[in-house]
Design an enzyme around this catalytic site. Sequence first.
Site, short mmCIF file in Angstrom:
data_model
loop_
_atom_site.label_atom_id
_atom_site.label_comp_id
_atom_site.label_asym_id
_atom_site.label_seq_id
_atom_site.Cartn_x
_atom_site.Cartn_y
_atom_site.Cartn_z
CD GLU A 71 10.68 47.13 -53.80
OE1 GLU A 71 11.63 46.61 -53.22
OE2 GLU A 71 10.09 48.12 -53.34
CG ASP A 125 5.75 50.36 -55.79
OD1 ASP A 125 6.85 50.14 -56.34
OD2 ASP A 125 5.31 49.64 -54.87
C1 LIG Z 1 29.63 48.01 -42.97
C2 LIG Z 1 28.59 48.63 -43.74
C3 LIG Z 1 27.30 48.58 -43.03
C4 LIG Z 1 26.25 49.12 -43.87
C5 LIG Z 1 24.96 49.10 -43.18
C6 LIG Z 1 23.91 49.56 -44.07
C7 LIG Z 1 22.61 49.57 -43.41
C8 LIG Z 1 21.56 49.84 -44.42
C9 LIG Z 1 20.32 50.20 -43.83
C10 LIG Z 1 19.18 50.43 -44.50
C11 LIG Z 1 18.97 50.06 -45.90
C12 LIG Z 1 17.82 50.72 -46.53
C13 LIG Z 1 17.51 50.01 -47.76
C14 LIG Z 1 16.40 50.58 -48.53
C15 LIG Z 1 15.82 49.58 -49.43
C16 LIG Z 1 14.70 50.08 -50.19
C17 LIG Z 1 13.91 48.99 -50.82
C18 LIG Z 1 12.69 48.65 -50.04
O1 LIG Z 1 12.20 49.42 -49.26
N1 LIG Z 1 12.13 47.49 -50.21
C19 LIG Z 1 11.00 47.03 -49.46
C20 LIG Z 1 10.46 45.89 -50.22
C21 LIG Z 1 9.43 45.14 -49.55
S1 LIG Z 1 9.03 43.70 -50.45
C22 LIG Z 1 8.86 42.48 -49.39
C23 LIG Z 1 11.43 46.57 -48.09
O2 LIG Z 1 10.63 46.69 -47.17
O3 LIG Z 1 12.52 46.05 -47.91
#
Ligand SMILES: CCCCCCCC/C=C\CCCCCCCC(=O)N[C@@H](CCSC)C(=O)O
Length: 667
Positions: free
Chosen positions: A230, A160
Amino acid sequence: MMRKHSSHIEAGSSSCCSGTCYCSKKVKVTICVVIWTVIAVIVALILAVIIKAATLQELFERMELGARDDPVFMSATEQEILERSQRLVDAISYRTISFSGTNLSLEAMTDFGTFLERVFPNLHDSDFVTFTPINTYSRLYRIEGTEKTLNPYLLCAHMDVVPEGDFDLWTHDPFDAGIVTESDGQDYIFGRGAIDDKHAVLGIMEALEYKVVNKEQPKRTFYIGFGHDEEVSGYLGAAEISITLEKMLKDNGEELDFLLDEGMFVVADIIPGINVPLIYIGVAEKGWAVVDLDAEGDQVHSSTPPLESSIGILAHGVANMEDNKQPSMFGKGPEIDTLRYAAPHATFLLKMILGNLWLFSGLVSSALELSSQTDSIQRTTTAVTIFNAGVKENVVPSQAHAVVNHRIHPSDNLEDVLELDRENADRVKVTLRDSFPPSEVSSYSNDVIPFQIVVNSALEVFPDAKPVPGLMVANTDTFHYKNLTDKIYRFTPVYNLPEDIARFHGIDERISVDIYSKVVQFYYRLMVNADFDVKIAPTAQVEVKPEEVEEFLEILEESDYESPINNTDSNLLPLTKVMEESDENSANETDSHLMILQDIPEEPNENPSNETDSGLPPSQDILEEDFDAMPVNETYSDMLPLESAPKDLDLYDLTPEEETFSNRTID
Ligand SMILES: CCCCCCCC/C=C\CCCCCCCC(=O)N[C@@H](CCSC)C(=O)O
């Protein structure tokens, strides 16, 4: 007085006080000693800091998994890369949007499932792949290894996506853009799901389809779980997959070794002074909390506004929450190792800081705070995601409502987070709606083979990047699998610059054709590398070649054993003699079996990648030269003792040598 002072200056001009004070000699000496001591301490500190920086060691030590210098990849001609990219484009065109737990795009999800079956026909038709639909829309696959493995693993992804948001801000249609050549000259697959998370779904399927087509059945059994909700917490998908998987594992006498889900990625230019890309593996995941904020005021005519409206009260509370952030937990979670692992690859100045966090952690914490992305690794974050009030432009509303989404740092706790919320929004009703706690930290020491498998596979596609463990700052389906294994890693090899990170759930989500090709290769290499650590169950049947059967019979003859086996045509060696002997005999049987298992050294083989090197005790060497290709596994000691073997397992009354033979796998 003035004169006295100047004469003193002259007289004492050689002292450390330059003769400017009236101190006694003893005091002067003491002051000198203190000053020089302070100087000496400062010099020693500076030297220590410099020496530490100059001698920083790489913390990740790569374990040889077999094909380090020359990994064999999937064939990837231009045409194949294009076809694979086109399949991802097609996958993105299915609007499998999760709006809420009760508003999923189920029709699109059904079509997406049919699409997967159509474009990956071979794997869906394969003898060694079993597909189980879960809760109609989620998908669980079991890929049967050639060995009866005790330690399968799980690859996860989700089908999804979140809604596209503001459609007008997208430069290309989020569900129908195709492959676009951008101004940097690179080809990109655009659209919602390109990096979250259809690239992983398709990447895993591509790798498996390739293995099926090329008859590369893995040695090690593994599972694939694709959830369908998810983005709204996975309670219908991953949670149900987890229940079925737990049962399957139990029925098969297996224990899940590790799991890999989406999560962090390869990130470059995120910390000024670290000029290599980082393979950032999420070894832990933040917790989650949703908090409702409600403010009340008088509903009146807008021509006579109240001193404070419900909207004003709520806005103040929310602004306070943003200004007074949840406290930094720097140094109390995996973020410290992110920096320690990255430190050897920093400029010398940054090495001095990161190599001496005992001295500079305050400074580093302040530096991380400068960017919301880096700040997210060190504290519980607070995001105001919904803000609602008002119905008409000339009516001051009585109610205002906002929603805050916290991601909780592993060293923080929900009570403290809510307490600070209530302090910040003191005239607002603060109600916890939903939460789950941060995960445990999965082990990432150099001897943890699953961690090595994931990192090695990433290094094979990004050889110049440096692995670092770290905190997954968002959430995944892994929460639902936490009782199946304690080794949970969150990573896909998408390459992100800081500006790309905003594309997750943002505008213009995309993946380059080049990086997508690496994603596919990563999953393929992972399936190959995972075969390195096959833990084999004691088996009732051993597949052998006819000539090996003859060898075996010779051994039986030499040991005066009267064999009931006379069918040497078969390439299956049935071990059908039931243990009908007396209790005493069966006890001996068990003992002798256990003796062999326990004789194997617990420590990993010094050269575990070399499958032909014996890690076996002398009693087993008898067969060594005969079976060069047999995988010798350093984890034999982890095998099931007989007591835990499946109840219907039939065993011969075997000598230790025969036991050895029956417990080894022949390619
Ligand atoms: C020194 C290194 C620093 C690195 C920093 C990295 C910062 C990362 C920032 C953003 C990460 C984005 C991650 C995307 C994840 C995708 C998964 C997702 O969206 N999951 C949903 C699930 C919801 S379920 C409760 C979410 O909202 O998290």
